[in-house]
Design a protein around this motif. Structure first.
Motif, short mmCIF file in Angstrom:
data_model
loop_
_atom_site.label_atom_id
_atom_site.label_comp_id
_atom_site.label_asym_id
_atom_site.label_seq_id
_atom_site.Cartn_x
_atom_site.Cartn_y
_atom_site.Cartn_z
N GLN A 163 30.58 47.70 52.25
CA GLN A 163 29.84 46.55 51.61
C GLN A 163 29.65 45.56 52.86
O GLN A 163 28.63 44.94 53.17
CB GLN A 163 30.05 46.02 50.52
CG GLN A 163 29.92 47.15 49.48
CD GLN A 163 30.28 46.42 48.06
OE1 GLN A 163 31.40 45.62 47.84
NE2 GLN A 163 29.72 46.58 46.73
N ASN A 165 32.71 47.37 30.15
CA ASN A 165 32.34 46.47 30.96
C ASN A 165 31.06 46.82 31.58
O ASN A 165 30.90 47.47 32.59
CB ASN A 165 33.46 46.38 32.35
CG ASN A 165 34.80 45.89 31.67
OD1 ASN A 165 34.84 44.72 31.17
ND2 ASN A 165 35.77 46.52 32.35
N LYS A 185 43.81 43.06 42.28
CA LYS A 185 42.42 43.43 42.17
C LYS A 185 42.25 44.75 41.95
O LYS A 185 41.47 45.36 41.20
CB LYS A 185 41.48 42.98 43.38
CG LYS A 185 41.45 41.10 43.57
CD LYS A 185 40.63 40.98 44.59
CE LYS A 185 40.69 39.43 44.83
NZ LYS A 185 39.92 38.93 46.04
N ILE A 191 33.62 42.57 32.00
CA ILE A 191 32.73 41.97 33.03
C ILE A 191 31.23 42.21 32.64
O ILE A 191 30.69 43.15 32.31
CB ILE A 191 32.91 42.87 34.39
CG1 ILE A 191 34.40 42.71 34.77
CG2 ILE A 191 32.12 42.46 35.45
CD1 ILE A 191 34.87 43.63 35.88
N GLY A 223 27.43 41.46 33.92
CA GLY A 223 26.76 40.65 35.08
C GLY A 223 27.76 41.03 36.11
O GLY A 223 28.53 41.86 36.39
N LYS A 224 27.90 39.90 36.82
CA LYS A 224 28.99 39.61 37.77
C LYS A 224 30.02 38.56 37.21
O LYS A 224 30.83 38.27 38.19
CB LYS A 224 28.30 39.28 39.23
CG LYS A 224 27.53 40.29 39.90
CD LYS A 224 26.85 40.21 41.25
CE LYS A 224 26.26 41.17 41.68
NZ LYS A 224 25.86 40.85 43.16
N GLU A 225 29.99 38.40 36.00
CA GLU A 225 30.96 37.29 35.65
C GLU A 225 31.84 38.11 34.53
O GLU A 225 31.59 38.94 33.87
CB GLU A 225 30.02 36.31 34.53
CG GLU A 225 30.86 35.28 34.06
CD GLU A 225 30.09 34.49 33.01
OE1 GLU A 225 30.84 33.61 32.34
OE2 GLU A 225 28.80 34.76 33.07
N LYS A 226 33.18 37.53 35.10
CA LYS A 226 34.49 38.23 34.27
C LYS A 226 34.77 36.95 33.12
O LYS A 226 34.86 35.95 33.43
CB LYS A 226 35.49 38.30 35.25
CG LYS A 226 36.81 38.95 34.57
CD LYS A 226 38.05 39.06 35.64
CE LYS A 226 37.79 40.19 36.46
NZ LYS A 226 38.82 40.36 37.39
N ASP A 261 27.82 50.58 36.21
CA ASP A 261 28.03 50.77 37.67
C ASP A 261 29.02 51.66 37.99
O ASP A 261 29.66 51.58 39.05
CB ASP A 261 28.16 49.31 38.46
CG ASP A 261 27.11 48.27 38.13
OD1 ASP A 261 25.91 48.72 37.97
OD2 ASP A 261 27.44 47.14 38.00
N ARG A 265 28.97 45.36 33.45
CA ARG A 265 28.61 44.90 34.87
C ARG A 265 27.25 44.53 35.02
O ARG A 265 26.64 43.79 34.12
CB ARG A 265 29.10 45.85 35.78
CG ARG A 265 30.68 46.22 35.75
CD ARG A 265 31.25 47.12 36.78
NE ARG A 265 32.73 47.26 36.61
CZ ARG A 265 33.31 48.16 35.84
NH1 ARG A 265 32.59 49.06 35.13
NH2 ARG A 265 34.54 48.01 35.95
N THR A 266 26.54 45.07 36.11
CA THR A 266 25.22 44.61 36.28
C THR A 266 24.15 45.80 35.46
O THR A 266 22.98 45.60 35.89
CB THR A 266 24.84 44.66 37.76
OG1 THR A 266 24.87 46.23 38.28
CG2 THR A 266 25.85 43.78 38.33
#
Length: 500
Positions: free
Chosen positions: A52, A416, A155, A474, A476-479, A390, A418-419
């Motif tokens: 990335q 979770n 992480k 999680i 979206g991209k928010e935890k 994801d 996610r997106t």
């Protein structure tokens, strides 16, 4: 403490390199990092090219923050700061960080645990065994990093190379003797444990997971095999040779015997292993079995439920046995171990309903959890389950099928997301549902947990699967804060009040 080291001395450990300009002003290295946000005056910045982010694009930013030397594998247009060009920045980072942090793993007994399921439980069991021997211990894994009793957030299951070497160095400073480390397949492929001198490597099992990254099971198996193929290739005869601890009931574990030069210690239930469990009896208070260690047999009772936990216990026993701990002392420590947060964690109430929170987020993990609870439940087993966004799309129908097939009532919800759209994730799970089975669906995980506990009757067990120890969701991209144990406890209290 990290010893002060001149840059010229540190980069000598890179055998094949080109330094431009060849003449430069030497300096005492304050920090080695691949993260521009960490850079301080007199740092060495390693430009790593990842999936990335490409560190080569941030070299100028690193110099502005105080970096006095750059490690790179591609040309960078800068003046005034020496650049050390290497073939592979990531490999160079592993070599440099190992030297910079004093080759810390060589001063520790490092036990690495890999496999699809069981890594967290096995590492905690290993830590408990050595702590019971009076040792200072370290732990690195999915839930946290731990030095003695001090806990640090993490992480990734297995940290990046530099973070890992820093942690090991800190453990040496704190007089740690034994470190139990979860080693993920992705970390092995990405070289995150290059430079770590493992003494004992443990294999738990291999079932479907992480195919969004590895693409095929063959690639996934190869990734796991690296821990064993890299486990050392010489025999000292001093009793400190490397040991591979392998689950011989798993065909992949049997294959790994051919992939390592290390001494092999096998464990299992079905196959004639060196360390084996027989006469397994699972009950609501734990599990009883006979432990066979070569020609010796001990009856053992543990506070953990399930056949899969017997495998985890055998793996931890074998690791400690390989390290020279006496069998009786290992058994005492195992008998006192009460479990790991979010791993078949039992929540009881006065309602007669039991709730179990578990991290079972793979098809095999979910199957094993439901199979275990079916053996101990007085009446029905209810299952709350979702799949992460994801991530591996192919396991979603399988998870849905297993949940419906092996529970009396399955409730589908979000994990979770996610997106991804959580409704689409659940729709994919529903494609695996057999026949005309109707499945209650709640996009909101809290609503699914509340529904399951309201539906449960005395004697029922509710499994809340997939997130285990996680205290977040999680979206979206928010935890966002979300804890299955907290939510289940609240729902049970409401049920208790309603029953009064």
């Amino acid at each position: 403490m990290v010893k002060k080291m001149q840059a010229s001395k540190l980069i000598k450990c890179l055998r094949f390199k080109k330094v431009l300009p060849a003449e430069y002003e030497d300096f005492t290295v304050s920090l080695l990092t691949q993260n521009t946000k960490e850079v301080i005056e007199n740092s060495i910045f390693v430009a790593v090219k990842g999936a990335q982010f490409d560190g080569h694009r941030f070299v100028k930013e690193a110099i502005q923050a105080g970096a006095k030397m750059i490690i790179a594998q591609e040309r960078v247009a800068i003046d005034g700061v020496p650049v050390v060009y290497v073939e592979n920045s990531k490999r160079a980072m592993a070599i440099l960080s190992s030297h910079f942090y004093g080759n810390a793993s060589q001063a520790l007994r490092v036990i690495g645990v890999t496999g699809t399921n069981g890594k967290t439980t096995v590492t905690h069991l290993i830590e408990a065994i050595f702590r019971a021997q009076g040792e200072e211990t370290g732990l690195i894994g999915t839930m946290y990093r731990k030095i003695g009793s001090e806990i640090f957030p993490t992480k990734n299951t297995t940290p990046d190379i530099i973070t890992l070497q820093r942690a090991l160095n800190k453990m040496v400073e704190r007089h740690v003797s034994t470190v139990a480390m979860e080693v993920s397949s992705i970390a092995l492929i990405q070289g995150r444990v290059w430079g770590v001198d493992f003494d004992i490597a443990v294999f738990t099992n291999l079932t479907r997971d992480h195919l969004d990254y590895h693409k095929t099971m063959a690639n996934y198996e190869h990734a796991k095999s690296l821990l064993f193929s890299q486990l050392g290739n010489c025999y000292t005869g001093n009793g400190d040779d490397k040991v591979a601890v392998l689950n011989i009931d798993d065909p992949v574990g049997r294959q790994f015997q051919q992939d390592t030069a290390a001494h092999i210690l096998t464990y299992g239930i079905e196959q004639p292993a060196m360390i084996r469990a027989t006469d397994i009896k699972i009950h609501s208070q734990g599990t009883d079995f006979k432990l066979h260690v070569f020609d010796q047999v001990w009856p053992i009772r543990v506070k953990m439920i399930g056949r899969f936990n017997v495998y985890n216990i055998l793996a931890a026993f074998a690791a400690a046995y390989a390290a020279g701990v006496k069998s009786e002392r290992i058994i005492t420590a195992l008998s006192e171990f009460s479990g790991v947060k979010g791993r078949m964690q039992l929540i009881t109430s006065t309602t007669g309903v039991s709730v179990v929170v578990d991290y079972s987020h793979t098809p095999d993990g979910l199957f094993q959890a439901l199979k275990t609870l079916d053996e101990v439940a007085q009446k029905r087993v209810l299952c709350v389950i979702g799949c992460g966004g994801d991530r591996d799309h192919g396991k979603r129908p399988k998870m849905g099928e297993i949940a419906v097939k092996y529970s009396d009532l399955a409730i589908f919800t979000s994990d979770n997301p996610r997106t991804e759209d959580p409704e689409k994730i659940i729709a994919a799970m529903l494609t695996g549902v057999p026949g005309k089975s109707e499945v209650p669906v709640f996009v909101k995980r809290r609503a699914a947990i509340n529904y399951a506990i309201k539906q449960a009757q005395p004697g029922d067990v509710v499994l809340i699967a997939g997130k285990g120890h996680e205290d977040y969701q999680i979206i979206g991209k928010e935890k966002r804060h979300f804890d299955d144990v907290e939510e289940a406890t609240k729902a049970l209290k409401l049920k208790e009040q309603a029953d009064k």
